[in-house]
Write an enzyme that holds these catalytic residues in place. Structure first.
Site, PDB file in Angstrom:
ATOM      1  N   ASP A  43      -7.376   3.359  11.125  1.00  0.00           N
ATOM      2  CA  ASP A  43      -6.588   3.140   9.908  1.00  0.00           C
ATOM      3  C   ASP A  43      -5.506   2.101  10.206  1.00  0.00           C
ATOM      4  O   ASP A  43      -4.580   2.366  10.976  1.00  0.00           O
ATOM      5  CB  ASP A  43      -5.952   4.454   9.459  1.00  0.00           C
ATOM      6  CG  ASP A  43      -5.529   4.426   8.002  1.00  0.00           C
ATOM      7  OD1 ASP A  43      -5.382   3.325   7.450  1.00  0.00           O
ATOM      8  OD2 ASP A  43      -5.352   5.503   7.413  1.00  0.00           O
ATOM      9  N   ASP A  44      -5.634   0.922   9.604  1.00  0.00           N
ATOM     10  CA  ASP A  44      -4.636  -0.147   9.747  1.00  0.00           C
ATOM     11  C   ASP A  44      -4.542  -0.677  11.179  1.00  0.00           C
ATOM     12  O   ASP A  44      -3.462  -1.064  11.641  1.00  0.00           O
ATOM     13  CB  ASP A  44      -3.249   0.317   9.291  1.00  0.00           C
ATOM     14  CG  ASP A  44      -3.209   0.699   7.821  1.00  0.00           C
ATOM     15  OD1 ASP A  44      -4.211   0.490   7.127  1.00  0.00           O
ATOM     16  OD2 ASP A  44      -2.177   1.230   7.375  1.00  0.00           O
ATOM     17  N   CYS A  83     -14.923  -4.286  -5.618  1.00  0.00           N
ATOM     18  CA  CYS A  83     -16.364  -4.456  -5.753  1.00  0.00           C
ATOM     19  C   CYS A  83     -17.141  -3.180  -5.495  1.00  0.00           C
ATOM     20  O   CYS A  83     -18.071  -2.862  -6.221  1.00  0.00           O
ATOM     21  CB  CYS A  83     -16.848  -5.552  -4.802  1.00  0.00           C
ATOM     22  SG  CYS A  83     -16.060  -7.134  -5.117  1.00  0.00           S
ATOM     23  N   HIS A 103      -9.131  10.766   0.362  1.00  0.00           N
ATOM     24  CA  HIS A 103      -8.232   9.960  -0.464  1.00  0.00           C
ATOM     25  C   HIS A 103      -8.823   9.567  -1.800  1.00  0.00           C
ATOM     26  O   HIS A 103      -8.504   8.518  -2.361  1.00  0.00           O
ATOM     27  CB  HIS A 103      -7.801   8.703   0.287  1.00  0.00           C
ATOM     28  CG  HIS A 103      -6.463   8.186  -0.201  1.00  0.00           C
ATOM     29  ND1 HIS A 103      -6.336   7.396  -1.312  1.00  0.00           N
ATOM     30  CD2 HIS A 103      -5.221   8.361   0.256  1.00  0.00           C
ATOM     31  CE1 HIS A 103      -5.064   7.103  -1.502  1.00  0.00           C
ATOM     32  NE2 HIS A 103      -4.372   7.682  -0.570  1.00  0.00           N
ATOM     33  N   ASP A 309     -10.151  -0.013   8.620  1.00  0.00           N
ATOM     34  CA  ASP A 309     -10.214  -0.208   7.175  1.00  0.00           C
ATOM     35  C   ASP A 309      -9.395  -1.396   6.704  1.00  0.00           C
ATOM     36  O   ASP A 309      -9.652  -1.945   5.633  1.00  0.00           O
ATOM     37  CB  ASP A 309      -9.775   1.070   6.446  1.00  0.00           C
ATOM     38  CG  ASP A 309      -8.288   1.366   6.646  1.00  0.00           C
ATOM     39  OD1 ASP A 309      -7.712   0.882   7.625  1.00  0.00           O
ATOM     40  OD2 ASP A 309      -7.714   2.100   5.819  1.00  0.00           O
ATOM     41  N   HIS A 310      -8.379  -1.785   7.459  1.00  0.00           N
ATOM     42  CA  HIS A 310      -7.520  -2.928   7.148  1.00  0.00           C
ATOM     43  C   HIS A 310      -7.106  -3.586   8.445  1.00  0.00           C
ATOM     44  O   HIS A 310      -7.270  -3.011   9.524  1.00  0.00           O
ATOM     45  CB  HIS A 310      -6.205  -2.490   6.473  1.00  0.00           C
ATOM     46  CG  HIS A 310      -6.344  -1.962   5.087  1.00  0.00           C
ATOM     47  ND1 HIS A 310      -6.762  -2.729   4.038  1.00  0.00           N
ATOM     48  CD2 HIS A 310      -6.098  -0.735   4.571  1.00  0.00           C
ATOM     49  CE1 HIS A 310      -6.766  -1.995   2.929  1.00  0.00           C
ATOM     50  NE2 HIS A 310      -6.374  -0.779   3.233  1.00  0.00           N
ATOM     51  N   LYS A 334      -2.278  -6.371   6.186  1.00  0.00           N
ATOM     52  CA  LYS A 334      -2.741  -5.418   5.181  1.00  0.00           C
ATOM     53  C   LYS A 334      -2.101  -5.684   3.821  1.00  0.00           C
ATOM     54  O   LYS A 334      -0.920  -5.996   3.714  1.00  0.00           O
ATOM     55  CB  LYS A 334      -2.391  -4.009   5.657  1.00  0.00           C
ATOM     56  CG  LYS A 334      -2.637  -2.913   4.629  1.00  0.00           C
ATOM     57  CD  LYS A 334      -2.160  -1.572   5.141  1.00  0.00           C
ATOM     58  CE  LYS A 334      -2.308  -0.485   4.090  1.00  0.00           C
ATOM     59  NZ  LYS A 334      -1.881   0.840   4.581  1.00  0.00           N
TER      60      LYS A 334
END
Length: 549
Positions: A43-44, A83, A103, A309-310, A334
């Site tokens: 995550d990040d 998308c 989430h 994810d980022h 991010k």
């Protein structure tokens, strides 16, 4: 058996991508033995935070080992928030699945309907956080949600109180005709809002920081000192229980999202403070999962995938501490639309005996590709009645294809198209046109430090006509925008990308906006609660330990 264990938010896209794996009729692939799947999502995590992507100051031997034994992608792009949801169809397959890092919300109409719960969308088992991880969850950190939440709730309370007072005065003066029953309802409603505002002091951690197993709440609030060990224990136990049948484990880490929950064992070990400690602990967790795979003799029959994810969250700072990641040579981070630092992430696949070890692929790929890749390997079929943004990566990973199937990738910030990437396969050029970019603050900074996060539209962005154009294979840092004077093919490239945008927009299907005002307003009657609301509390993990004693 398919299973996911996780943490909080990952941007809404990742859970959708993995949930998509679950609804097609499955059969065994004819040419390759069907593997198990272990999907690991950070995550990040900045691409510059990992050793195999150039970092020599944070120790990530297990992630680096994955790259050495498998395939490393150097242009792996985080999925666009727009998308995937606009084209998604939740698929259910023959595999049971456990889901985490969800989430997507929990309830629709009542506290226990669980309409958005992972078990209602193809997953068979869930352990993790249904909401996002915020600093309020860690008692030693400065709360980030309390202030904003209470301010909005107080404004709502004031507005309802003003409406009630106006109605009462209008009724007493005879200016408006309002039934006393209506006034009583308004007064009760105002009182309830006031009670909610008042009780929110200190309750945010109890309401938001929740751990669930399937439909039941196990910790409210979560006990952060043991969260890492519980998630790891669940993951390894799952592998051990399901070693004799096909499975999918989706482990979505709390690491390296703030508040950077890190166990005492890893505190102070890195050269980069708490953030570095947190990344090194996540790498250790990766190693523990890989050891479990080896211990059960599943190494040759398991496809392992690692990604983030980022990119790193540059603005996340506190008291002089940098709590967000590093994105290497790439600009931005991010939540910055199309800037490369926020969307180019680590991407590693390992499948011994099938994927060539030590391979590096410098072709555009996407997190969205994991869906068709896994569906193909599991013997399923992707839907044929819509445009699918992802591509099956197996030919590229095995060396059977020289180029990625992606020609264009569209980079959104929320619902706003910020940039488009064009992979010109005959020349190897990778063009990127920015139609909008966030305005960094203070001026001259490399992020939106004054706001804490960049805006997607309005006064917080700059519009570019003609678009800013870069050739990423020559300028990966996006430092030198091209123009008609410096690039002979400038007009040709811009026209080509413009036509692709028009075609892309024709394929989008309108859907209800998940982050609409009505959806983001807190609704007390939908709040999951272990106890009597607003006094929500339980610790079933602790109770289980006492029972074991």
């Amino acid at each position: 058996m398919i299973w996911q264990v996780t943490s909080p938010w990952s941007p809404l896209v990742a859970p959708l991508i993995f949930a998509l794996l679950l609804q097609a009729p499955f059969s065994h692939p004819s040419t390759i033995t069907q593997p198990n799947f272990v999907l690991l999502l950070a995550d990040d995590l900045g691409i510059g935070d990992v050793g195999c992507y150039g970092n020599d100051t944070i120790r990530t031997p297990n992630i680096d080992g994955l790259a050495k034994e498998g395939v490393k992608l150097t242009q792996h792009i985080a999925a666009a928030p727009l998308c995937t949801p606009s084209r998604a169809a939740f698929l259910t397959g023959r595999y049971p699945l456990r889901s985490g890092k969800w989430h997507q919300g929990v309830n629709c109409e009542s506290r226990n309907d669980h309409c958005h719960h992972p078990l209602k969308h193809g997953f068979d088992y869930f352990y993790g956080m249904p909401f996002t991880l915020i600093s309020d969850c860690q008692t030693t950190e400065t709360p980030e949600m309390d202030r904003a939440f209470r301010r909005k709730l107080w404004i709502s309370t004031q507005m309802i109180g003003l409406i009630t007072l106006t109605a009462v005065l209008g009724r007493l003066t005879g200016l408006i005709s309002v039934h006393w029953r209506t006034l009583t309802c308004l007064a009760v409603f105002s009182l309830l809002f006031f009670i909610s505002w008042f009780s929110s002091y200190g309750f945010v951690r109890y309401w938001n920081c929740i751990m669930m197993r399937n439909h039941g709440i196990t910790e409210q609030p979560m006990v952060t000192d043991r969260t890492t060990s519980l998630i790891l224990r669940e993951s390894i136990s799952f592998i051990e229980r399901n070693k004799h049948k096909p499975f999918l484990l989706f482990l979505s880490f709390l690491h390296s999202h703030t508040p950077l929950l890190t166990t005492e064992k890893f505190l102070g070990r890195s050269r980069h403070g708490l953030y570095g400690d947190n990344v090194e602990e996540m790498d250790w967790m990766v190693g523990q999962v890989l050891d479990a795979i080896d211990k059960e003799g599943l190494r040759e029959t398991t496809l392992v995938y690692f990604a983030s994810d980022h990119g790193g969250w540059l603005e996340r700072q506190e008291g002089g501490r940098q709590l967000g990641g590093w994105n290497g040579i790439y600009k931005g981070g991010k939540a910055m639309g199309g800037w490369e630092g926020g969307i180019r992430v680590p991407g590693i696949f390992r499948w011994p005996g099938v994927l060539p070890a030590g391979t590096v692929i410098d072709e555009p790929t996407s997190l969205m590709d994991i869906y068709p890749t896994v569906v193909h390997l599991a013997g399923g079929e992707v839907p044929q009645d819509r445009v699918m943004d992802g591509r099956d990566l197996l030919p590229l990973l095995r060396g059977a294809a020289a180029h990625s199937e992606h020609e264009f990738l569209f980079h959104y910030c929320g619902v706003h198209l910020h940039a488009v990437r064009w992979h010109q396969k005959d020349t190897g050029a990778v063009w990127k046109a920015h139609y909008m970019t966030p305005i960094f603050s203070p001026p001259g900074a490399g992020a939106c430090y004054d706001r804490g996060v960049c805006q997607c539209f309005g006064e917080g962005v700059a519009h570019h006509e003609p678009p800013l154009l870069f050739e990423l294979s020559q300028d990966p840092s996006e430092a030198k925008p091209l123009s008609a004077d410096t690039e002979p093919f400038f007009d040709t490239v811009i026209r080509k990308i413009g036509r692709a945008v028009e075609e892309h927009r024709r394929t989008l299907t309108p859907v209800p906006e998940q982050l609409s005002v009505s959806n983001v307003v807190w609704k007390p009657w939908l709040q999951p609660c272990c106890g009597t609301f607003p006094f929500c509390w339980c610790d079933k993990e602790g109770d289980n330990k006492l029972a074991d004693l």
